[in-house]
Structures are given as structure tokens and as C-alpha cells.
Design an enzyme around this catalytic site. Structure first.
Site, PDB file in Angstrom:
ATOM      1  N   ASP A 135       1.537   5.757 -13.530  1.00 58.09           N
ATOM      2  CA  ASP A 135       1.050   4.968 -14.645  1.00 58.09           C
ATOM      3  C   ASP A 135      -0.226   5.626 -15.154  1.00 58.09           C
ATOM      4  OD1 ASP A 135       0.821   2.588 -16.336  1.00 58.09           O
ATOM      5  OD2 ASP A 135       1.963   1.577 -14.761  1.00 58.09           O
ATOM      6  N   HIS A 172       6.803  -5.568 -14.278  1.00 54.25           N
ATOM      7  CA  HIS A 172       5.777  -6.403 -13.655  1.00 54.25           C
ATOM      8  C   HIS A 172       5.127  -7.382 -14.630  1.00 54.25           C
ATOM      9  CE1 HIS A 172       3.810  -3.183 -15.717  1.00 54.25           C
ATOM     10  NE2 HIS A 172       2.652  -3.813 -15.606  1.00 54.25           N
ATOM     11  N   ASP A 173       5.501  -7.317 -15.906  1.00 51.03           N
ATOM     12  CA  ASP A 173       4.937  -8.228 -16.914  1.00 51.03           C
ATOM     13  C   ASP A 173       5.931  -9.291 -17.365  1.00 51.03           C
ATOM     14  OD1 ASP A 173       2.553  -6.743 -17.037  1.00 51.03           O
ATOM     15  OD2 ASP A 173       3.272  -5.505 -18.698  1.00 51.03           O
ATOM     16  N   GLU A 188       4.499   2.961 -23.183  1.00 53.47           N
ATOM     17  CA  GLU A 188       4.654   1.509 -23.334  1.00 53.47           C
ATOM     18  C   GLU A 188       4.081   1.158 -24.700  1.00 53.47           C
ATOM     19  OE1 GLU A 188       3.382  -2.781 -21.501  1.00 53.47           O
ATOM     20  OE2 GLU A 188       1.965  -1.203 -21.953  1.00 53.47           O
ATOM     21  N   ASP A 247       0.829  -1.211   0.000  1.00 55.86           N
ATOM     22  CA  ASP A 247       0.000   0.000   0.000  1.00 55.86           C
ATOM     23  C   ASP A 247       0.863   1.260   0.000  1.00 55.86           C
ATOM     24  OD1 ASP A 247       0.834   0.178   2.765  1.00 55.86           O
ATOM     25  OD2 ASP A 247      -0.702  -1.341   3.197  1.00 55.86           O
ATOM     26  N   ASP A 288       0.463   3.337 -20.386  1.00 59.49           N
ATOM     27  CA  ASP A 288       0.156   1.933 -20.661  1.00 59.49           C
ATOM     28  C   ASP A 288      -0.329   1.742 -22.104  1.00 59.49           C
ATOM     29  OD1 ASP A 288      -0.200  -0.706 -19.249  1.00 59.49           O
ATOM     30  OD2 ASP A 288      -2.227  -0.472 -20.042  1.00 59.49           O
TER      31      ASP A 288
HETATM   32  O1  TEU Z   1       0.870  -4.444 -20.815  1.00 57.20           O
HETATM   33  C1  TEU Z   1       0.707  -4.342 -22.181  1.00 57.20           C
HETATM   34  C2  TEU Z   1       1.080  -5.365 -23.065  1.00 57.20           C
HETATM   35  O2  TEU Z   1       1.298  -5.097 -24.226  1.00 57.20           O
HETATM   36  C3  TEU Z   1       1.039  -6.768 -22.685  1.00 57.20           C
HETATM   37  O3  TEU Z   1       1.057  -7.482 -23.876  1.00 57.20           O
HETATM   38  C4  TEU Z   1       2.229  -7.131 -21.929  1.00 57.20           C
HETATM   39  O4  TEU Z   1       3.318  -6.964 -22.759  1.00 57.20           O
HETATM   40  C5  TEU Z   1       2.083  -8.553 -21.582  1.00 57.20           C
HETATM   41  O5  TEU Z   1       1.436  -8.625 -20.365  1.00 57.20           O
HETATM   42  C6  TEU Z   1       3.393  -9.239 -21.518  1.00 57.20           C
HETATM   43  O6  TEU Z   1       3.222 -10.431 -22.197  1.00 57.20           O
HETATM   44  C7  TEU Z   1       0.303  -3.413 -20.087  1.00 57.20           C
HETATM   45  C8  TEU Z   1       0.590  -3.566 -18.615  1.00 57.20           C
HETATM   46  O7  TEU Z   1       1.957  -3.419 -18.402  1.00 57.20           O
HETATM   47  C9  TEU Z   1       0.036  -4.866 -18.155  1.00 57.20           C
HETATM   48  O8  TEU Z   1       0.347  -5.138 -16.816  1.00 57.20           O
HETATM   49  C10 TEU Z   1      -1.462  -4.806 -18.335  1.00 57.20           C
HETATM   50  O9  TEU Z   1      -2.024  -6.049 -18.025  1.00 57.20           O
HETATM   51  C11 TEU Z   1      -1.848  -4.421 -19.759  1.00 57.20           C
HETATM   52  O10 TEU Z   1      -1.098  -3.345 -20.276  1.00 57.20           O
HETATM   53  C12 TEU Z   1      -3.290  -3.979 -19.797  1.00 57.20           C
HETATM   54  O11 TEU Z   1      -3.446  -2.756 -19.154  1.00 57.20           O
HETATM   55 CA    CA Z   2      -1.979  -3.237   3.091  1.00 65.71          CA
END
Ligand code: TEU
Ligand code: CA
Length: 554
Positions: free
Chosen positions: A98, A328-329, A254, A29, A199
Site C-alpha cells: 500500500d 477493508h473499507d 484507489e 503482525d 491509496d
Molecule cells: O480509502 C479512501 C476512500 O476514498 C474512502 O472514502 C473509503 O472509500 C471509505 O472509507 C469507504 O467509505 C482509503 C483507505 O482504503 C482507507 O482505509 C483510508 O481510511 C483512507 O483511504 C485514508 O487513507
Molecule cells: Ca502481534
């Protein structure tokens, strides 16, 4: 080149859900982040990118926003946000938020109204179509598996969602939508934030007529067909003119599906659109030939080098690069291109950091990368939370491409949840992340890999990152130097130079646990060692497992 603060920056990415819990509910948080800001300053990063903290039903962990001007209940309140921003600024840390405006949540009031009738004023905020020949409006597949179209019985039409069906795509062709978004951005900028990470901003302008595409192994055409659409640059320039240009910001788009040529517009040094983009080509260098991301890794160093080098060379002087291995992806880079073996984990983490941080562009460090955190040893699909991993696993399983056992192997190599396990702060219960039960399990290696241990040990990965970040501040050649790749075909070595006036660097990285022979070019023999991941140099003409050395001449 024009001096811009973000060219010299190093950005630290926080995934708030997994960074630090302050109240024992197992979810990170804002108060947790505030309490850990000194840690980021100690590392030396000057800017923080916060993954989304807005009000959200969390179908995609905050990337589905139901109110752009409010805070996610689990993360705290607007007062918590203001306190965090104030402390960050007092510590000299900038905050980049973001911005998720390709789509909203289906629970956003705009969409609730939009779906209520065919002729309400919010209808065209989103993308509605009739079915075609008794079927879907087109054959595009969502990023998370299945079609991009969801049928809505209320008005007997389909709406478009490139991501989950709880993430309907906003209609950027509607000028009222752009007004709303620009107003909201301005509201945050007035609060004093320092930029936006945008994003999937490359997907906002959909191609005319939404035409069918070539179907892939999942039976659908890729959602990325809508990348770099006809009005993309027009809309970004409008955003820049009306909002961004009034402030001194770091903006990073992105850009799924971005090409080098496109990046020259998105990230042009003339400042007409964004500061820089996240490109994906180097993330795809290890993809499976047919299953793409959803299969075990196919490592190919010459290909990785070719991609990164092309971006280095061709944007130089024209546009600005971002540099990243992790976010994070993505699975953790140590597990992907380094080694999890005890004797090599730290060496390989430092080698990978060296390889990236000596390039031209703004480096991004994803939470835990500075500790050499690794993927999680998943043993069951039930442990996985990520909507993307689950959606695509089910789609591939149903089409006979993988069984459960292969699915688990795929998760270990690829799932986004590898990056999302809680930050490993110390060797105490739940790695110091929470006093409760964490929303995603803590990696069992936390007694060995944690921040407290690494801060106390001068030769740790943490202190190595700290040194790399400090070097960028000291040496202009790291920020601005021209790049040249050596040994392009070598299967295990990544070697390049950077040059700026009389200064130059030779960066040598061994991407393998094999010893290598490598003759240092004559002009670098006897040059100063700027940084290296072994305490003493190797015998001349050799490299040890995962070795990295940077030589400096002036
Ligand atoms: O990700 C965008 C994206 O193009 C996805 O294909 C990402 O590359 C994929 O998860 C990896 O294989 C962004 C965000 O970073 C992601 O966390 C979100 O889930 C997505 O947009 C939708 O908002
Ligand atoms: Ca918490």
C-alpha cells in the site's frame, strides 16, 4: 492485447492488523503473515496486497504514516518484513504494498517541521491556508466527518486534511514533495516488492483555488471535489516515467471519484500511468439517496448490473479493470448482496464469487471473503473502532439524522469494522487469530465459518474460490473475453456472456432466494458446465435460490 502478468493474476488482500497474531498481543503482525503464506498459495492467488505496515500512530490503522521507510512497531521489524518477502517470493507469491501518499501522519517529521513556522523549508510540503471572512478557508467536509481544515495556533493558519486531522494532505504541486515520494518508492522497489496499491491517488492534485462546493446533508461539500484534479495525470505520468517504468509491476490506483472517462487515462493499456484502478461506482449502487453510505442498504440489482457492465464494455481493449466486492473499507459482500441464512450463506457466497470472477479484469479477494465471512452483529456503538464510522455517525447524529439505535443498524450494514474483525482460522479460542485478546472482537460465527473446517470439506466456499482461480489460469476467455450483458432489467438475475474467438461463456447468477424461471439461450443448451454452486443441474428453464452456473462452448 499485450501479455502482462497482472492480467492473469488473482490478488489476495491482507489487512495485517486482523490477519494473524504471532505474539499474543491481540494484533496481527508480519510474522503471523509469514506463517500463513502457504494458505494463500493453496487458495491459488499469486499476488498479495498488504494494507499499510509502515510506522504509524494508528489514527486510521496505518493509513496515517509517520515514517515511510520503517515498520509499524506492533507489526514487527524490517527484518520481519524481509523474511516475509523472501518466503513469499520463494513460494511464487508477489507482494504489492500500500502506498499512502495523498497524506502523511501529522507525526511525520515533515509535518512536525512544516507546522513549526510559516517560513521553514517544509512549510510547502503540506497545504496551508488563511481563514476566509473569519471562518474556514472553504466548505469541504472530510471523509471522516467535520471540516477538512484544522486550525493551527502556532502559525495562525489552517492545514488541509481530506481524512482525519492526523492525516494532513501532502502538497503534490511542490516538486520537492514529488522527489521525496518517488525516491521512497524506488527504495521499496529496490528491496524487490512487486507493485503498489495507491491509496486515494485520485485526490492528489487539488483544484485551483480550492473553491467551495454544494453542501450535502452533513453541511459540507464532499472531499471528493478534489478528485481527478488539474495535474493528476501529469503527476502520475511523471511517477511512471521516473519510477514505475523501470520495473515490471502491478500498480492499482484507489480512485475515489473516478469516472469511466478518467479511468481510460489512469489505467490505459499503453502503460503510461497505472495498471488498473479501483473504481467506486458499483460500491455506491446500493447507497441511500441522501445519506449515501451512512444508512441501511438500498439494493438495486439493475443498477449494479448497469454499472459493472458499462465498465466491462467500455474499458475493453482500452484500459484494464480491477474486480472487487470486498476490502477493508466495505461491509462483507455475503451480508450485502447475499444471504446470512444458514441454508443459503455458502450458496450465495459462491454465486457472488462466480459473478465477479468470470468478468474481465484482475480479481481481488479480501481476507475471509474466500470463507464467506459475514458482517459482525454489533450491539453498541462502543464496540466500534473505525474512525470513519464513528466520525460520520456523530456528525449525522448531531444533525438529527439518526439516533443511537439507527446508528447501530447503520454500523451492522455499513461499518468498515465489519471487514476488520479477525480472520477466522479455526474453531479454537479467538478463531486461532490470537492467544490473547483481539483488538476487535472475533465474529461469534467462527465455530461454523473458519478456514480449517472449509479446507477439510471439498464443497466449501474456500474450495469453490480455489476452483474459480484455477479456471482463470486455464481459460483465456475468462481473462480476455469480450463481455455482454443479457436481461439488463431483470430484478434478480445477473446474466452475461464472455466471448473470445470460438470460445464463449454464459454466466447465470440468481441474486435472490426465490426460484426463477430462465430459458437458457439455444446456443448454450447442452454446453459444458464449467463451474456451478449446486451439485446437480436444475430442471430445464428453472433456477434455484442463489444459483450460479457457468456454461462453456468452444
Ligand atoms: O480509502 C479512501 C476512500 O476514498 C474512502 O472514502 C473509503 O472509500 C471509505 O472509507 C469507504 O467509505 C482509503 C483507505 O482504503 C482507507 O482505509 C483510508 O481510511 C483512507 O483511504 C485514508 O487513507
Ligand atoms: Ca502481534
Amino acid at each position: 492485447m499485450e501479455e502482462k502478468w497482472w492480467k492473469k493474476s488473482v490478488v489476495y488482500q491482507i489487512y495485517p492488523r486482523s490477519f494473524q497474531d504471532s505474539n499474543g498481543d491481540g494484533i496481527g503482525d508480519l510474522a503471523g503473515i509469514t506463517a500463513r503464506l502457504e494458505y494463500i498459495r493453496e487458495l491459488g492467488a499469486d499476488t498479495i496486497w498488504l494494507s499499510p505496515i509502515y510506522k504509524s500512530p494508528n489514527d486510521d490503522n496505518g493509513y496515517d504514516i509517520s515514517d515511510y521507510q520503517d515498520i509499524m512497531t506492533e507489526f514487527g521489524s524490517m527484518a520481519d518484513f524481509d523474511a516475509m518477502l523472501e518466503k513469499a517470493h520463494a513460494l511464487g507469491l508477489k507482494i504489492v504494498m500500500d502506498l499512502v501518499v495523498n497524506h502523511s501522519s501529522d507525526e511525520h517529521r515533515w509535518f512536525v517541521k512544516s507546522r513549526s513556522s510559516r517560513d521553514n523549508p517544509y512549510r510547502d510540503y503540506y497545504i496551508w491556508r488563511e481563514g476566509k471572512n473569519g471562518g474556514l478557508p472553504n466548505n469541504w467536509g472530510s471523509c471522516f466527518g467535520g471540516s477538512v481544515w484544522e486550525y493551527d495556533g502556532k502559525t495562525d493558519m489552517y492545514y488541509l486534511h481530506l481524512f482525519s486531522k492526523k492525516q494532513p494532505d501532502l502538497n503534490w504541486d511542490n516538486p520537492v514533495v514529488r522527489d521525496e515520494i518517488f525516491r521512497m518508492m524506488d527504495w521499496w522497489l529496490q528491496k524487490g516488492i512487486d507493485g503498489f496499491r495507491m491509496d486515494v491517488i485520485s485526490l492528489i492534485s487539488k483544484p485551483e483555488g480550492l473553491p467551495d462546493g454544494e453542501p450535502g446533508p452533513n453541511g459540507y461539500a464532499s472531499f471528493q471535489l478534489s478528485a481527478n484534479g488539474p495535474h493528476e495525470h501529469e503527476y502520475l505520468r511523471e511517477m511512471n516515467r521516473r519510477v514505475l517504468s523501470k520495473y515490471d509491476l502491478l500498480t492499482v490506483g484507489e480512485c475515489a471519484g473516478v469516472t469511466l472517462e478518467e479511468a481510460k487515462s489512469y489505467a490505459n493499456l499503453d502503460g503510461s500511468e497505472l495498471s488498473m484502478v479501483f473504481q467506486f461506482e458499483h460500491m455506491e449502487a446500493d447507497f441511500h439517496p441522501t445519506l449515501g453510505r451512512y444508512a441501511e442498504q438500498h439494493k438495486n440489482l439493475p443498477r449494479l448490473k448497469e454499472i459493472l457492465s458499462r465498465w466491462q464494455r467500455e474499458l475493453d481493449g482500452i484500459a484494464w479493470n480491477s474486480l472487487y466486492w470486498d476490502n477493508h473499507d466495505q461491509p462483507r459482500v455475503v451480508s450485502r448482496y447475499g444471504s446470512e441464512k444458514e441454508e443459503y450463506r455458502e450458496l450465495s457466497a459462491k454465486m457472488l464469487a462466480t459473478c465477479l470472477h468470470m468478468m474481465q479484469g484482475t480479481p481481488y479477494v479480501y481476507q475471509g471473503e474466500e470463507l464467506g465471512m459475514t458482517n459482525y452483529p454489533w450491539t453498541s456503538i462502543d464496540q466500534i473502532n473505525d474512525i470513519e464510522s464513528l466520525g460520520n455517525y456523530r456528525a449525522f447524529r448531531d444533525r438529527g439524522y439518526m439516533n443511537e439505535e439507527e446508528g447501530i443498524r447503520m454500523m451492522r450494514a455499513r461499518s468498515r469494522d465489519n471487514a476488520r474483525t479477525p480472520m477466522q482460522w479455526d474453531a479454537g479460542p479467538e478463531a486461532g487469530f490470537t492467544t490473547g485478546t483481539p483488538w476487535l472482537p472475533v465474529n461469534p460465527n467462527y465455530p461454523v465459518i473458519n478456514a480449517a473446517e472449509q479446507i477439510a470439506r471439498p464443497d466449501s466456499v474456500f474450495h469453490y474460490y480455489q476452483k474459480l482461480i484455477a479456471l482463470r489460469r486455464e481459460k483465456d476467455v475468462i481473462v480476455y473475453g469480450h463481455y455482454e450483458l443479457l436481461e439488463p432489467e431483470h430484478p434478480d438475475l445477473f446474466v452475461y456472456t464472455r466471448t473470445l474467438g470460438d470460445e464463449s461463456l454464459l454466466v447465470i447468477c440468481n441474486f435472490s432466494e426465490r426460484e426463477q424461471t430462465y430459458e437458457i439461450p439455444a446456443e448454450y443448451r447442452g454446453a459444458e458446465i464449467l463451474i456451478a454452486n449446486y451439485p446437480v443441474p436444475a430442471p430445464a428453464g428453472t433456477l434455484r435460490p442463489w444459483e450460479a452456473t457457468v456454461l462453456y462452448r468452444s
